[in-house]
Scaffold this motif. Structure first.
Motif: not given
Length: 265
Positions: A9-17
């Motif tokens: 899973f790869v998060h985007g900007l502004w969200l913690h993994p």
């Protein structure tokens, strides 16, 4: 029955993994080995990430792609990559580079070649673009900015709660790179969309998304018209950019699981 591929899973900007944890729990129940490592410089917790924004700053798309490529090299098999927002762009890059067996892009950031730039998308990214120096900085959103960019399809209370729980600073560089992609012959936002030998790709759009409006996802889909590989598209009309973390996340995850099963994965 052959073992299922691992899931990254790869998060985007502004969200913690760590915001992927409910997805990890669900996918683990379904027999997948899962991981959600953070982008370069992102600390293990939300609090630590907020306290050390400088560590997050100035990492571009190529840095993130190389970071996850290194992680993939250490896995026992090529993974399914599921990414949200800029993580969705990274998922597409890794798939196009034949480093993944399949990819899912959820409200994926625009890749090179995508032309639509709706006003809501410009407003969502204004906190970064209002200062050119932000290219080399990490930028935080206010709760109000988060509500417009992520939580516009939610109640104010739910949006603010998600902001307090998961929001972290984000590097400005990827946004600047994506914004200039169509003017740069070697843009890091370029994806190997013509690769017909790659695994299947699912693009998911939120019909009420301000940050990555449906028009961007539809334009992304068109970029794959020269590939014979499976490229599927689904829109959830009433969902915004928070679709991976809000109260309706399970319906999105369930759709992804069904799609993976249909692909034999």
């Amino acid at each position: 029955m052959p073992a299922k591929p691992p899931v990254l899973f790869v998060h985007g900007l502004w969200l913690h993994p760590a915001s992927w944890q409910p997805w990890i729990d669900l996918f683990t129940e379904r027999g997948y080995d899962c991981a959600a490592p953070g982008w370069p410089g992102v600390a293990d917790t939300v609090a630590e990430s907020r306290a050390d924004a400088d560590a997050i700053a100035d990492h571009g798309i190529d840095d993130v792609d190389a970071h996850y490529s290194t992680i993939i090299e250490k896995l026992p098999a090529a993974p399914i990559v599921i990414g949200h927002s800029f993580g969705g762009m990274i998922a597409q890059k890794l798939l196009g580079e034949d480093k993944a067996v399949a990819a899912i892009g959820l409200d994926a950031a625009q890749i090179k070649g995508v032309l639509p730039l709706p006003l809501s998308s410009l407003r969502s990214t204004l906190p970064v673009f209002k200062n050119p120096a932000n290219k080399h900085r990490a930028v935080s959103l206010t709760a109000e900015q988060f509500r417009y960019s992520f939580g516009n399809a939610l109640t104010e209370e739910e949006s603010d709660a998600l902001y307090e729980k998961w929001a972290i600073p984000a590097p400005g560089r990827p946004l600047f790179e994506a914004a200039t992609a169509n003017f740069s012959p070697h843009s890091p936002a370029a994806v190997e969309t013509g690769n017909s030998g790659r695994g299947p790709l699912l693009l998911v759009a939120g019909g009420r998304d301000h940050t990555v409006p449906e028009a961007i996802t539809k334009a992304t889909l068109k970029q794959y018209r020269h590939s014979d590989a499976v490229t599927d598209y689904e829109v959830f009309p009433d969902r915004g950019h928070s679709l991976t973390i809000d109260g309706g996340w399970r319906s999105i995850a369930a759709f992804c699981l069904t799609w993976l099963a249909e692909q034999g994965l």
